[in-house]
Design an enzyme around this catalytic site. Structure first.
Site, PDB file in Angstrom:
ATOM      1  CG  HIS A  82      -5.665  -2.821  -0.003  1.00 16.26           C
ATOM      2  ND1 HIS A  82      -5.349  -1.695  -0.988  1.00 16.26           N
ATOM      3  CD2 HIS A  82      -5.388  -2.272   1.557  1.00 16.26           C
ATOM      4  CE1 HIS A  82      -4.267  -0.988  -0.187  1.00 16.26           C
ATOM      5  NE2 HIS A  82      -4.521  -0.845   1.349  1.00 16.26           N
ATOM      6  CG  ASP A 119      -6.808  -2.226  -3.564  1.00 13.49           C
ATOM      7  OD1 ASP A 119      -7.475  -1.447  -2.874  1.00 13.49           O
ATOM      8  OD2 ASP A 119      -5.739  -2.482  -3.673  1.00 13.49           O
ATOM      9  CB  SER A 126      -1.151  -0.090   1.212  1.00 12.02           C
ATOM     10  OG  SER A 126      -2.183   1.313   1.092  1.00 12.02           O
TER      11      SER A 126
END
Length: 686
Positions: free
Chosen positions: A658, A623, A538
């Site tokens: 995600h 995501d 991330s």
């Protein structure tokens, strides 16, 4: 399509992106349409290329997965906690990947009541997540949220705990969490904007009514803020929280009168951060008010909650970060951080008695756990270190006696925690700042510069990655790897100032800190550039993107999970989930100064004609936090620019978001995939 053993080549369709009299050419902008079959074909081609290229490691990858899975106690259960007359337990059964939620009335010998069996609920779903379990005050109903896609957008439902019937009340596009008023028929919940997924509206629902008749209670119009709703631990107040990176605001309502209007607690002031906890007839406020960078504790009455009535309880300290509090009837528990280490302080309400729980070493994590019961003298907390499995401990705050309720079992006959050693070391950054790292290895791993080493960091949002134990990590340590967590600026490991010096116009400190840590590890013979690997996900994936542009020769391989790499384009598009709420972290590129600064480090914009390390890049098609097209575009551009024959793989989970795959064992397959990549680069095949 080309021969599948060759790397896919994405079509080049130039698109001009103009801002501040600057023009960027994005050849792969077209990849941002997940409904376009050409996009799906490209992602599938990259997946196929990866599978072809790594076919020789598949048996080893499966073996790693089985090895990791074998260490986990499959028929496991959480430590029970008591709330409102019931003991709540989360249980896992052998061979099943999802939790089972149960409860028992009054005592642990009582008959078991099934709340949810997620294994049944997940049948036929490629992704499943259950969140936000909220039991009504009379214990007869439970609200819950379900996500079957992975975009963290939940369908809210309500179930009778008497008949097991799931009511027809179904509410889409929510955060999944909700809270009950004390009348047992009013439920408050949060909805998300369907495009940006920003949590922006609070509704009131009456049991049995259709969603269309729900009352809109609050709308957050500032698109840099999100909202949430919850009940105080004292169960007296329903609280609406409005939050941004730098600012908070709360609204309160007596939970006995859900049809009255919420009252403003303290209007937002930009830069004023605060959180509230209720006890007796007062609110306790954790805040940075009046220059308290590391936060202080203040107090005010229920009737007069505005800032001018706040009174200091615990003063600000320059060397201690006040992270959280837990309120009990007779005790106040304060979670602190000093010199990077967790501390738990317990004090009586008259502050006559105050003491700290003792913790040894410098590579541990300790924190308060599930403490929902208000009228108790038992504090539940957890402890683990890089060499010690986690433990859940009940501590009697009056007698100071502790009881270990559960210790993590490592189901590996070869595991002995005494075979491992950990330490905290410090690197010197280019500006002279000392950067801490937490390190773990087997005692028999030689420090001669030849050991493979995996260096991990995150470094954003003030999120601190504390040293922790991992059974998964043993698969690397037992094969000679050293594992390091770099506590770089952008987190809060060394206090709030550590965060402030790793954001906005100081963001590059995050990247140079990581590189300087790598240089230190090489200089001190922990490893060498030929055996050094880096990993981040991330915002940590952004970090990975920067270091491979700026210091590619330091690393043999890099793992970048769901990486945020197209920073300028994303931060200029306020239709993308989370963008507007990120301005206080990265800066708003609609401002020319921030545009130029962000552009100077954005990985996608700074791909160079140079050699790059071996790269494994992973993402999820659904995501909602880092859109799949960022890593997809990055890989396409890297394939064009890189001047080497090193590995470059893009793996897209076509079913997940995600957080990756759902289910406790499915996620292990992704870990095994990453470890197989690293071990293959080291020539380790078993």
């Amino acid at each position: 399509m080309k021969n599948p053993v060759e790397a896919p080549v994405a079509r080049i369709i130039p698109k001009e992106l103009k801002k501040h009299n600057d023009t960027r050419i994005d050849n792969y902008y077209w990849l941002n349409d997940r409904e376009d079959q050409n996009v799906l074909d490209y992602l599938n081609a990259e997946n196929e290329f990866y599978h072809q290229e790594t076919a020789h490691t598949k048996d080893f990858e499966v073996s790693l997965y089985e090895e990791m899975k074998a260490r986990i106690k499959e028929d496991d259960a959480s430590v029970p906690y008591k709330f409102n007359g019931y003991w709540y337990i989360v249980r896992y059964e052998k061979g099943k990947g999802y939790p089972i939620y149960i409860r028992k009335k009054d005592h642990l010998d009582a008959e078991e009541e099934l709340l949810f069996d997620c294994n049944v609920m997940a049948e036929g779903q490629s992704y499943f997540k259950l969140v936000g379990l909220s039991v009504s005050p009379d214990n007869t109903m439970i609200a819950f949220g379900i996500d079957n896609v992975g975009r963290r957008e939940y369908q809210l439902q309500i179930k009778s705990l008497i008949t097991q019937e799931v009511f027809s009340d179904t509410i889409a596009h929510t955060t999944g969490s909700s809270t009950w008023a004390n009348d047992n028929c009013t439920l408050f919940y949060t909805k998300k904007d369907e495009q940006t997924l920003r949590s922006n509206k609070i509704y009131k629902h009456k049991i049995g009514d259709p969603e269309e008749s729900d009352t809109l209670i609050f709308t957050e119009d500032d698109d840099t803020f999100g909202v949430a709703v919850y009940k105080s631990k004292s169960r007296k107040f329903i609280i609406i929280a409005c939050y941004s990176t730098l600012t908070n605001e709360f609204h309160i309502l007596n939970a006995d009168t859900p049809d009255e209007d919420f009252k403003m607690f303290q209007p937002r002031i930009r830069g004023l951060e605060y959180s509230i906890s209720h006890y007796d007839s007062a609110f306790y406020i954790l805040t940075n008010y009046d220059g308290a960078l590391n936060f202080k504790l203040m107090k005010t009455s229920e009737e007069h909650t505005e800032i001018e009535h706040w009174v200091e309880v615990i003063a600000h300290r320059n060397n201690v970060l006040l992270e959280d509090i837990d309120i009990f009837k007779d005790y106040l528990v304060i979670s602190e951080r000093s010199n990077g280490l967790n501390h738990i302080r317990i004090t009586s309400w008259d502050f006559y008695e105050s003491y700290y729980l003792p913790f040894d070493g410098e590579t541990y994590t300790a924190g308060t756990g599930t403490n929902v019961d208000f009228d108790t003298e038992i504090l539940r907390y957890s402890y683990n270190s890089m060499t010690n499995p986690s433990a859940v401990i009940d501590f009697n705050m009056r007698t100071k006696q502790k009881e270990i309720k559960k210790e993590q079992e490592v189901l590996d006959p070869k595991f002995d925690k005494h075979n491992y050693t950990s330490e905290r070391i410090w690197a010197t950054a280019q500006d002279g700042t000392k950067i801490p790292m937490s390190l773990v290895r087997r005692k028999d791993t030689k420090l001669d510069g030849n050991a493979p080493l995996l260096q991990y960091a995150y470094g954003s949002y003030g999120a601190t990655i504390d040293p922790y134990f991992s059974t998964i990590r043993l698969s690397l340590l037992d094969r000679g790897f050293i594992y390091v967590i770099a506590h770089i600026r952008g987190g809060e490991y060394l206090g709030r100032d550590w965060y402030e010096n790793g954001k906005l116009f100081k963001k590059k400190n995050t990247f140079t800190d990581f590189i300087d840590c790598s240089k230190h590890l090489i200089e001190k013979k922990y490893t060498s550039a030929a055996h050094l690997y880096a990993m981040g996900g991330s915002a940590g994936g952004l970090l990975m993107g920067v270091i491979v542009n700026d210091a590619p020769n330091l690393y043999n391989g890099v793992l970048a999970a769901v990486p945020f790499v197209d920073v300028v384009t994303t931060m200029l598009d306020d239709s993308i989930p989370l963008t507007t709420g990120e301005y206080d972290e990265w800066g708003n590129p609609n401002d020319n100064a921030y545009y130029n600064y962000i552009k100077s480090y954005s990985p996608y914009d700074n791909v160079n004609t140079q050699s790059y390390p071996n790269l494994l890049i992973t993402t999820g098609l659904h995501d909602s936090q880092v859109q799949y097209w960022e890593p997809a575009k990055w890989v396409a551009k890297l394939r064009t620019y890189k001047q080497d024959t090193n590995k470059l793989y893009l793996v897209t989970n076509m079913d997940a978001g995600h957080g990756g795959a759902s289910g406790r064992f499915e996620a292990l397959k992704e870990d095994a995939q990453e470890f197989a990549f690293l071990l293959d680069l080291e020539g380790i095949t078993a």
